[in-house]
Design an enzyme around this catalytic site. Structure first.
Site, PDB file in Angstrom:
ATOM      1  N   SER A  14       7.970  -6.021   6.977  1.00  0.00           N
ATOM      2  CA  SER A  14       8.161  -7.459   6.876  1.00  0.00           C
ATOM      3  C   SER A  14       7.235  -8.215   7.821  1.00  0.00           C
ATOM      4  O   SER A  14       6.915  -7.742   8.914  1.00  0.00           O
ATOM      5  CB  SER A  14       9.615  -7.808   7.217  1.00  0.00           C
ATOM      6  N   TYR A  47       5.501 -13.878   3.972  1.00  0.00           N
ATOM      7  CA  TYR A  47       6.041 -15.169   3.578  1.00  0.00           C
ATOM      8  C   TYR A  47       4.888 -16.173   3.617  1.00  0.00           C
ATOM      9  O   TYR A  47       3.939 -16.011   4.396  1.00  0.00           O
ATOM     10  CB  TYR A  47       7.138 -15.625   4.544  1.00  0.00           C
ATOM     11  N   THR A  66       6.759 -12.656  -0.836  1.00  0.00           N
ATOM     12  CA  THR A  66       8.119 -13.095  -1.158  1.00  0.00           C
ATOM     13  C   THR A  66       8.076 -14.562  -1.565  1.00  0.00           C
ATOM     14  O   THR A  66       7.589 -15.406  -0.814  1.00  0.00           O
ATOM     15  CB  THR A  66       9.048 -12.904   0.055  1.00  0.00           C
ATOM     16  N   LYS A  77       7.658 -10.754  -5.018  1.00  0.00           N
ATOM     17  CA  LYS A  77       9.061 -10.370  -4.833  1.00  0.00           C
ATOM     18  C   LYS A  77       9.941 -11.616  -4.886  1.00  0.00           C
ATOM     19  O   LYS A  77       9.722 -12.572  -4.143  1.00  0.00           O
ATOM     20  CB  LYS A  77       9.232  -9.665  -3.489  1.00  0.00           C
ATOM     21  N   HIS A  83      17.082 -11.601  -3.460  1.00  0.00           N
ATOM     22  CA  HIS A  83      17.065 -11.477  -2.000  1.00  0.00           C
ATOM     23  C   HIS A  83      18.378 -10.894  -1.486  1.00  0.00           C
ATOM     24  O   HIS A  83      18.856 -11.243  -0.400  1.00  0.00           O
ATOM     25  CB  HIS A  83      16.794 -12.835  -1.346  1.00  0.00           C
TER      26      HIS A  83
END
Length: 375
Positions: free
Chosen positions: A115, A137, A163, A237, A261
């Protein structure tokens, strides 16, 4: 390579055992951060209920003496159709954090998705070996995003996972009620501006931090920009609508993850498994489709395969293993997924993952129409 987990060292007989062991050792506010969803947690509960409504139609009189769970994801071999999903701040649950999870995934032969909000920098995670995908992100500072992508490429990551369902963090009531904030020893290893995440307030410090960092103005132009600035496969995603799947394919995205999520964003969103078949049909044969949200064992993986997915991502189960047993705990959880999938495949008359993708399913008494899989 980590040895197989000793049952006496990590006594998990099922993924559910790992969940209970993790809850027993984690502080209550950390457990709520891991386990909780958004709003009334309607979608969190619906993910599990929807999976349990999918029934497989097994085939018989097939030779299943050698069931093989091996396949490929994004063109690379994996031991089973599974990757470890991106989960932020894993040092909250164990001091070895993402580095331990990455080592366990490498030993198990499955990808680990690191992440942006990992509590270790991507360079250290990638040093664990194995196949690492990097999740990003879309931040307010586009330059920071592109710099993270470059760092991931330089570190040897094999894919970029964007994402797309977090313009900001949803209202996660458990975190709000707990006034949840990161302890001082846990930092976002890939970012330099994390002070807000440590400041205890009347609400969630993590929500305040993401509101400060994440861009709510993300659009399809971000996907196009990312596609043009990386040589790696791009995965989106957080796709649940067929229309979005078709647009992603038009822009040259390599894979999609059907995901809500884990019930942590829009409360009331469709369960991921219920959105899967339409997204698979819209994506066509050239774009791989994976599934996450609510996957808790090998039978769930088989359900996803039968409905057209190439594989799944698992988040919370890996974190449970990490919390309860560190690297060995994660490895044990991944072993269990593989063993349960092999068992489910054999009992369903499938000796390969491709055969599993040809199974039919029924849900709520109506037979599902599944996109035929070539081969």
């Amino acid at each position: 390579m980590v040895p197989a987990a000793d049952p006496e060292d990590v006594p998990f007989g099922s993924v559910g055992d790992a969940e209970r062991a993790a809850e027993a050792v984690l502080p209550a506010d950390v457990w709520d951060f891991v386990a909780g969803g958004s709003g009334r947690e309607t979608t969190l509960a619906a993910n599990r209920a929807a999976l349990d409504r999918v029934f497989l139609i097994p085939r018989v009189l097939r030779d299943v003496s050698a069931c093989d769970t091996a396949t490929t994801l994004l063109g690379r071999p994996v031991s089973q159709p599974l990757a470890v999903a991106p989960v932020a701040y894993q040092r909250l649950v164990h001091p070895d954090g993402e580095e331990a999870t990455a080592r366990a995934a490498a030993a198990a032969g499955v990808p680990f998705v690191a992440s942006t909000l990992s509590s270790a920098p991507i360079e250290r995670i990638a040093a664990a070996g194995g196949t690492i995908w990097f999740q990003v992100y879309w931040l307010r500072n586009t330059g920071t995003v592109l710099d993270l992508v470059r760092r991931a490429e330089d570190a040897g990551c094999r894919a970029i996972v964007l994402t797309v369902d977090v313009p900001w963090m949803a209202r996660r009531l458990r975190d709000i009620r707990n006034g949840f904030a990161l302890p001082e020893h846990v930092r976002a290893g890939n970012l330099t501006t994390t002070a807000t995440a440590h400041q205890r307030t009347a609400g969630s410090a993590l929500a305040a931090h993401t509101s400060q960092e994440f861009s709510p103005a993300i659009t399809w132009s971000a996907v196009d920009l990312l596609r043009r600035h990386t040589r790696l496969p791009v995965v989106l995603k957080g796709v649940l609508a067929a229309e979005d799947a078709r647009r992603a394919v038009e822009l040259g995205v390599d894979a999609l993850v059907v995901s809500n999520h884990g019930g942590r964003q829009l409360d009331g969103a469709i369960p991921s498994i219920d959105a899967l078949a339409e997204v698979v049909e819209a994506a066509g044969r050239s774009t791989e489709v994976l599934l996450d949200s609510g996957i808790r064992g090998g039978t769930d993986v088989l359900r996803a395969l039968a409905l057209g997915a190439a594989g799944v991502l698992v988040g919370r189960p890996a974190v449970w293993g990490l919390a309860a047993g560190g690297e060995r705990g994660v490895h044990r959880v991944l072993e269990l997924f593989g063993a349960e999938l092999r068992d489910a495949m054999g009992l369903a008359g499938c000796d390969t993952v491709m055969a599993a993708r040809r199974l039919r399913t029924v849900s709520d008494r109506d037979e599902r129409i599944v996109v035929p899989i070539a081969g």
